[in-house]
Motif scaffolding. Sequence first.
Motif, PDB file in Angstrom:
ATOM      1  N   PRO A 228     -69.333  -9.720  -3.565  1.00  0.00           N
ATOM      2  CA  PRO A 228     -69.660  -8.308  -3.331  1.00  0.00           C
ATOM      3  C   PRO A 228     -70.959  -8.120  -2.546  1.00  0.00           C
ATOM      4  CG  PRO A 228     -68.959  -8.645  -5.600  1.00  0.00           C
ATOM      5  CD  PRO A 228     -69.071 -10.012  -4.989  1.00  0.00           C
ATOM      6  N   CYS A 229     -71.925  -9.007  -2.741  1.00  0.00           N
ATOM      7  CA  CYS A 229     -73.211  -8.863  -2.025  1.00  0.00           C
ATOM      8  C   CYS A 229     -73.019  -8.962  -0.513  1.00  0.00           C
ATOM      9  CB  CYS A 229     -74.180  -9.945  -2.480  1.00  0.00           C
ATOM     10  SG  CYS A 229     -74.494  -9.914  -4.245  1.00  0.00           S
ATOM     11  N   ASN A 230     -71.948  -9.619  -0.078  1.00  0.00           N
ATOM     12  CA  ASN A 230     -71.696  -9.810   1.350  1.00  0.00           C
ATOM     13  C   ASN A 230     -70.494  -8.982   1.816  1.00  0.00           C
ATOM     14  OD1 ASN A 230     -73.502 -11.760   0.564  1.00  0.00           O
ATOM     15  ND2 ASN A 230     -72.603 -13.409   1.752  1.00  0.00           N
TER      16      ASN A 230
ATOM     17  N   GLY B 272     -69.986 -16.257  -4.112  1.00  0.00           N
ATOM     18  CA  GLY B 272     -70.387 -15.036  -4.823  1.00  0.00           C
ATOM     19  C   GLY B 272     -70.945 -15.396  -6.187  1.00  0.00           C
ATOM     20  N   GLU B 273     -72.169 -15.012  -6.403  1.00  0.00           N
ATOM     21  CA  GLU B 273     -72.865 -15.392  -7.639  1.00  0.00           C
ATOM     22  C   GLU B 273     -72.224 -14.770  -8.866  1.00  0.00           C
ATOM     23  OE1 GLU B 273     -75.557 -17.975  -8.768  1.00  0.00           O
ATOM     24  OE2 GLU B 273     -75.202 -17.476  -6.689  1.00  0.00           O
ATOM     25  N   THR B 274     -71.654 -13.569  -8.682  1.00  0.00           N
ATOM     26  CA  THR B 274     -71.233 -12.807  -9.856  1.00  0.00           C
ATOM     27  C   THR B 274     -69.878 -13.247 -10.416  1.00  0.00           C
ATOM     28  OG1 THR B 274     -70.317 -11.189  -8.333  1.00  0.00           O
ATOM     29  CG2 THR B 274     -72.494 -10.734  -9.234  1.00  0.00           C
ATOM     30  N   LEU B 275     -69.016 -13.746  -9.571  1.00  0.00           N
ATOM     31  CA  LEU B 275     -67.647 -13.991 -10.024  1.00  0.00           C
ATOM     32  C   LEU B 275     -67.279 -15.472 -10.154  1.00  0.00           C
ATOM     33  CD1 LEU B 275     -65.937 -11.257  -7.794  1.00  0.00           C
ATOM     34  CD2 LEU B 275     -66.448 -11.106 -10.222  1.00  0.00           C
TER      35      LEU B 275
ATOM     36  N   GLY C 189     -76.393 -13.780   2.550  1.00  0.00           N
ATOM     37  CA  GLY C 189     -76.656 -12.667   1.648  1.00  0.00           C
ATOM     38  C   GLY C 189     -76.852 -13.142   0.230  1.00  0.00           C
ATOM     39  N   CYS C 190     -75.756 -13.176  -0.532  1.00  0.00           N
ATOM     40  CA  CYS C 190     -75.838 -13.585  -1.935  1.00  0.00           C
ATOM     41  C   CYS C 190     -76.465 -14.983  -2.034  1.00  0.00           C
ATOM     42  CB  CYS C 190     -74.435 -13.557  -2.543  1.00  0.00           C
ATOM     43  SG  CYS C 190     -74.442 -13.572  -4.345  1.00  0.00           S
ATOM     44  N   ASP C 191     -77.105 -15.231  -3.174  1.00  0.00           N
ATOM     45  CA  ASP C 191     -77.992 -16.395  -3.360  1.00  0.00           C
ATOM     46  C   ASP C 191     -77.662 -17.645  -2.548  1.00  0.00           C
ATOM     47  OD1 ASP C 191     -78.666 -14.604  -5.357  1.00  0.00           O
ATOM     48  OD2 ASP C 191     -78.759 -16.086  -6.937  1.00  0.00           O
ATOM     49  N   LYS C 192     -76.524 -18.265  -2.850  1.00  0.00           N
ATOM     50  CA  LYS C 192     -76.259 -19.601  -2.286  1.00  0.00           C
ATOM     51  C   LYS C 192     -75.765 -19.542  -0.848  1.00  0.00           C
ATOM     52  CE  LYS C 192     -77.029 -21.028  -6.401  1.00  0.00           C
ATOM     53  NZ  LYS C 192     -77.228 -19.668  -6.954  1.00  0.00           N
TER      54      LYS C 192
ATOM     55  N   GLY D  92     -75.016  -4.655  -0.445  1.00  0.00           N
ATOM     56  CA  GLY D  92     -76.211  -5.483  -0.415  1.00  0.00           C
ATOM     57  C   GLY D  92     -76.328  -6.400  -1.615  1.00  0.00           C
ATOM     58  N   HIS D  93     -77.337  -7.257  -1.557  1.00  0.00           N
ATOM     59  CA  HIS D  93     -77.554  -8.214  -2.636  1.00  0.00           C
ATOM     60  C   HIS D  93     -78.536  -7.651  -3.658  1.00  0.00           C
ATOM     61  CE1 HIS D  93     -81.477  -9.331  -0.974  1.00  0.00           C
ATOM     62  NE2 HIS D  93     -80.926  -9.556   0.201  1.00  0.00           N
ATOM     63  N   CYS D  94     -78.797  -8.406  -4.722  1.00  0.00           N
ATOM     64  CA  CYS D  94     -79.674  -7.943  -5.806  1.00  0.00           C
ATOM     65  C   CYS D  94     -81.002  -7.424  -5.249  1.00  0.00           C
ATOM     66  CB  CYS D  94     -79.943  -9.076  -6.784  1.00  0.00           C
ATOM     67  SG  CYS D  94     -78.504  -9.549  -7.753  1.00  0.00           S
ATOM     68  N   ALA D  95     -81.440  -6.299  -5.806  1.00  0.00           N
ATOM     69  CA  ALA D  95     -82.611  -5.605  -5.254  1.00  0.00           C
ATOM     70  C   ALA D  95     -83.971  -6.088  -5.754  1.00  0.00           C
ATOM     71  CB  ALA D  95     -82.472  -4.107  -5.504  1.00  0.00           C
TER      72      ALA D  95
ATOM     73  N   THR E  44     -83.126 -14.440  -6.469  1.00  0.00           N
ATOM     74  CA  THR E  44     -82.921 -15.577  -5.558  1.00  0.00           C
ATOM     75  C   THR E  44     -82.484 -15.111  -4.168  1.00  0.00           C
ATOM     76  OG1 THR E  44     -82.391 -16.989  -7.414  1.00  0.00           O
ATOM     77  CG2 THR E  44     -81.723 -17.777  -5.254  1.00  0.00           C
ATOM     78  N   ALA E  45     -81.576 -14.129  -4.097  1.00  0.00           N
ATOM     79  CA  ALA E  45     -81.117 -13.694  -2.770  1.00  0.00           C
ATOM     80  C   ALA E  45     -82.282 -13.140  -1.949  1.00  0.00           C
ATOM     81  CB  ALA E  45     -80.023 -12.644  -2.910  1.00  0.00           C
ATOM     82  N   SER E  46     -83.124 -12.310  -2.575  1.00  0.00           N
ATOM     83  CA  SER E  46     -84.280 -11.769  -1.863  1.00  0.00           C
ATOM     84  C   SER E  46     -85.260 -12.893  -1.508  1.00  0.00           C
ATOM     85  CB  SER E  46     -84.993 -10.714  -2.714  1.00  0.00           C
ATOM     86  OG  SER E  46     -84.120  -9.673  -3.035  1.00  0.00           O
TER      87      SER E  46
HETATM   88 FE1  FES Z   1     -75.444 -11.713  -5.164  1.00  0.00          FE
HETATM   89 FE2  FES Z   1     -77.457 -11.212  -7.015  1.00  0.00          FE
HETATM   90  S1  FES Z   1     -75.333 -11.414  -7.305  1.00  0.00           S
HETATM   91  S2  FES Z   1     -77.550 -11.603  -4.922  1.00  0.00           S
END
Ligand code: FES
Length: 571
Positions: free
Chosen positions: A53-55, A85-88, A121-124, A192-195, A199-201
Amino acid sequence: MSEKQLRSQNWLGKKWKDGLNYLAWMRNQGIPTHEFKGKPIIGICNTWSELTPCNGHFRELAVSIKRGILEAGGFPVEFPVMSLGETLMKPTAMLFRNLVSMDVEESIRANPVDGVVLMCGCDKTTPSLVMGACSVNIPTIVVSGGPMLTGKFQGRNIGTSDVWRFADNVRSGIMSEEELNLAESGMCRSNGHCAPMGTASSMACMVESLGLSLPENAAIPAADSNRKVLAQLTGMRIVEMVKEDLKLSDILTRKAFENAIKVNAAIGGSTNFVIHLLAIAGRIGVDLKIDDFDALSATIPLLANLQPSGEYFMEDLYYAGGLPAVMKELIEYLHPDVKTANGLTVKENVMKAKNVNENVITSLEKPFKKNSGIVVLKGNLCIEGAVLKPSAASPHLMKHTGKAVVFENIEDYKARIDSPDLEVDENSVLILKNVGPKGYPGMAEVGNMGLPSKLLAKGISDMVRISDGRMSGTGFGTVVLHVSPEAAAGGNFSVVQNGDVIQLDIHNRILHLDVSDDELDARKKAFKEDESKIKRGYAYLYINHVEQAHLGADFDFLKGGSGSIVTRDSH
Ligand code: FES
């Protein structure tokens, strides 16, 4: 640049049968030959996926990149790579970071591209793409997807770093489930990614401070039209980089890595930064050690007042002046003459920046916190090192001695953490084994394990926690992570027992297990390897080749690069 000098001409510049093969199949996409012939061909490495989702907005963002490439006289070719995707993703996205880096490396090398834009975008998705591109080393630039807008709940600002707080509040009865659902609906309000500075930021700041993106890349929110403007300018710039032959190895010098470490300290960046930067350095051939993170960041104060160490979010950082304003404040600590992707030096990029909100970006004279950076602990519990983020730790636990409460693995932890029979008090040290690179496998983000319910009910909000795993960049607490060697590799950490006394002394960088060497040797002789090890597939490759955390958890056979030359041609 003459056609001959372009790498893509080894495909598209060929004549007769060979040339026909390459050109005809481009035409079947409706592209006339003159559209790309003789032009710099720019790959757009896209990690778009509805499962990341972040991307999720990357197809739209890619349109802006393409516009820039065409405007500058290049020809864009967008290609997908595996998206993390970090979340799923289960068991953890980190398990697949090295796999994606291979996908990226081989996709770039095998195709007729002269330069690449990495969409991260998302962390990894950031470290995996940069690692893979480093092993090819052609002109490359990064555009990040940008953070989400700040979340809102009951009139206050929230972000994904609040998940941990909310979870503990629900367990201790302070928050109702209904309120939790309301918070959930206000948390992720845009693309967007975590605000927070998760890690993504941290990864977006890492690429900007390494000089791999245009200035301002890290903080512009995904929903802000300036993100698309930046993407278009990035597309324009990569064409110039190809003409200048400005490769990753020209930008990623030891000095650039040192800058990134110092900037990560000043922004209160994620502990995951350590593992990813070590892996990137390994790919580009820069000698970087885990101890460098402590040595280089020890004197850097925390300037950015951002969650999870502080109060604000990435959107606020952008409005306050963005990462360039932080780097300008830090300039006396940085190598100012390092060249970046836009052809200018760090100093040239940041000196025009203006800090317009000193609550968000504080000064060197009056920093938000003095304790910053990454502490690297050493001792008989972590011979090769372990890391801790002091800005997220509790001052009263910075020096602490307590008895170990050991969980052998994550299942053991989940089964017993809330048991009324668990023998634990606020002075105990929670130990979680077998969540490291080989042990989990994939080094899960479970290091900031939730506290026992019975202590939460007493109002305890932090305890010393030690594991061989990682922590989400949005996590916080007095949490020792990345213990190396990990339990599954049979180090001293594998034989810690309930009741062993452990000393943590952050100021002196000590993590000590108060058990004699003889006793530890005897315990290790009795240690049995896990017989249920994975026997097939990618996870089998992973556990047999992943290196320990203090080396960046890359595969032993992926260190360095194979360059951009393809030695065989089947046509
Ligand atoms: Fe993608 Fe936090 S879940 S950056």
